[in-house]
Design an enzyme around this catalytic site. Structure first.
Site: not given
Lengths: 216, 257
Positions: A83, A193, A195
């Site tokens: 990001c 992202h 995650e």
């Protein structure tokens, strides 16, 4: 035990990144740190980041993280930007009136534009928030086991335009063609992202944790 | 190739349990928040919203632990709302693993808090929740007002103007709940959803009133919402997330299947 260092420069939510890495890299130690010595000794390094680029770059420079990033990338170890940590690796960003960045990739961070419209002329919301498809435009070990055009979770108002098309390994269409994954030697970086991208994101992080830093 | 519309199951949590008030009276227990969140994650929910409706402050610690537990096992975006009044509250929830925080009443009483929070943590994690009721009469052009205290206290603030202002103050997203519809299962207030969604550049999540899958689809196609939020239709097993996604996709809506 091998270590993955998540660089902490006081910006944003590092919990998600470290928890996701812990989840997939069960035989590696995940540390969130700003200590150059710990980062130097780690086998893998992750540069995350959320928020405004001006504040991120200011903290990166104030804490000397710019030198740490440079040194660790030069050492040849696997390095992942996420990001704003991805955008920070470019030459510069148009955000906040123009901010010079770390210049690890020859690319620029551009504003999506207002109004932003899709291919049918429909108005698009900015930020680009949600799940969008990523076209794998280059092969790379981080794509192992992930189907082409899989959706990942994005949140951003600025996008990367890379100068060297041969470094682009992922593209997403949102009003413009955004370069959302770049790779060069031991460095790989993504706009989305992983995650927060469910199974595909975890797979990408697992691939990174297993990667030796050698391209393809 | 386009951005998918999102389905967001909402967990209203009171004293450590998922509850859902049907018309705010009959509170039904829907289980342990961590278990419920894991189930939605496995089903392919696009995000999860955790709304702490615990009245007393002493139970807030429970919320932090639950958010931590959910964030360790659920790798999709997590929004936490309820009782967020200071930057310290935001910091605590982000550290616990929330990706975004919902600010509601605090924004109404102190709009600058939204500006401060967005500057400090970034717009991407600031969701401003708007609870509104229609105040215009039948046949008149729509007008909606913000209400606080679970829909009991009017504020005199126009909901559309407020949404525009919150965007200017740095909100990254609007969670729009129609208090007229919440708990009724009669569907979203599509007029207010469309009016606000068309008025601002940031995404709008439609909330309040979902009773069936057509309501979810209508929220997107007629309400122009970027995401739809629902609770009870999912909690009590009437529908699963994959059923909802398949239904919406069949109506031509871009979904993450």
């Amino acid at each position: 035990m091998k270590t993955i260092a998540v660089i902490d420069y006081g910006m944003g939510n590092l919990h998600s990144v470290s928890k996701a890495l812990e989840h997939v890299a069960t035989d590696q130690k995940v540390v969130v740190t700003s200590d150059p010595e710990v980062i130097r000794n780690a086998e893998h390094v992750v540069l995350p980041g959320v928020g405004a680029i001006r504040d991120c770059m200011a903290e990166i420079r104030r804490l000397g993280v710019d030198k740490v990033v440079q040194e660790n990338i030069a050492s040849g170890k696997p390095f992942l930007g996420i990001c704003v940590g991805y955008q920070a690796l470019m030459q510069d960003s148009e955000e906040n009136g123009g901010v010079p960045c770390l210049g690890q990739f020859d690319g620029h961070v551009r504003f999506f534009g207002d109004p932003l419209v899709d291919d049918n002329g429909e108005k698009l919301k900015v930020p680009h928030m949600g799940w969008n498809r990523v076209k794998q435009t280059g092969s790379h070990p981080i794509w192992n086991g992930i189907e082409d055009d899989t959706r990942f979770y994005f949140v951003h108002s600025f996008y990367v335009e890379a100068a060297d098309q041969s470094q682009v390994i992922g593209e997403t269409r949102y009003g413009k063609t955004c370069h959302v994954a770049l790779a060069h030697e031991n460095v790989v970086a993504v706009q989305f992202h992983p995650e927060k991208s469910h199974d595909a994101g975890l797979q990408l992080l697992k691939n990174f944790a297993e990667w030796d830093g050698k391209s393809a | 190739m386009a951005l998918a519309k999102r389905i967001i199951p909402c967990l209203d949590v009171d004293k450590g349990r998922v509850v859902k008030g049907v018309n705010f009276v009959d509170i039904r227990d829907a289980g342990n928040p961590v278990e419920v969140a894991k189930r939605y994650n496995e089903q392919g929910a696009d995000e999860i919203t955790f709304l702490d409706i615990t009245a007393s402050n002493e139970d807030r610690g429970t919320t932090v632990h639950m958010v931590e537990e959910i964030a360790s096992e659920v790798f999709i975006p997590l929004t936490v709302g309820g009782g967020i009044r200071t930057c310290e509250d935001i910091r605590r929830m982000l550290n616990a693993g929330a990706d975004k925080v919902g600010i509601n009443t605090a924004a109404v009483f102190n709009p600058d808090f939204v500006r401060e929070a967005a500057e400090r943590f970034g717009s991407q994690c600031i969701v401003v929740a708007i609870d509104c009721k229609r105040v215009s009469a039948e046949g008149e052009p729509g007008r909606w007002e913000i209400f606080t205290h679970g829909g009991r206290k009017p504020t005199g603030i126009d909901a559309v103007e407020w949404a525009i202002k919150m965007n200017e103050f740095g909100a990254g997203e609007i969670l729009l709940t129609s208090m007229d519809r919440d708990g009724t299962k009669n569907g979203f207030d599509l007029d207010v959803t469309r009016t606000i969604s068309n008025a601002i550049p940031i995404p709008v999540i439609a909330s309040g009133g979902v009773g069936n899958l057509q309501h979810l689809a209508d929220g997107v196609t007629e309400g122009h919402a970027d995401a739809v939020l629902a609770a009870s239709i999912f909690h009590f097993g009437e529908y699963t997330i994959p059923e909802a996604k398949a239904f919406m996709a069949a109506q031509g809506i871009e979904m993450r299947l």
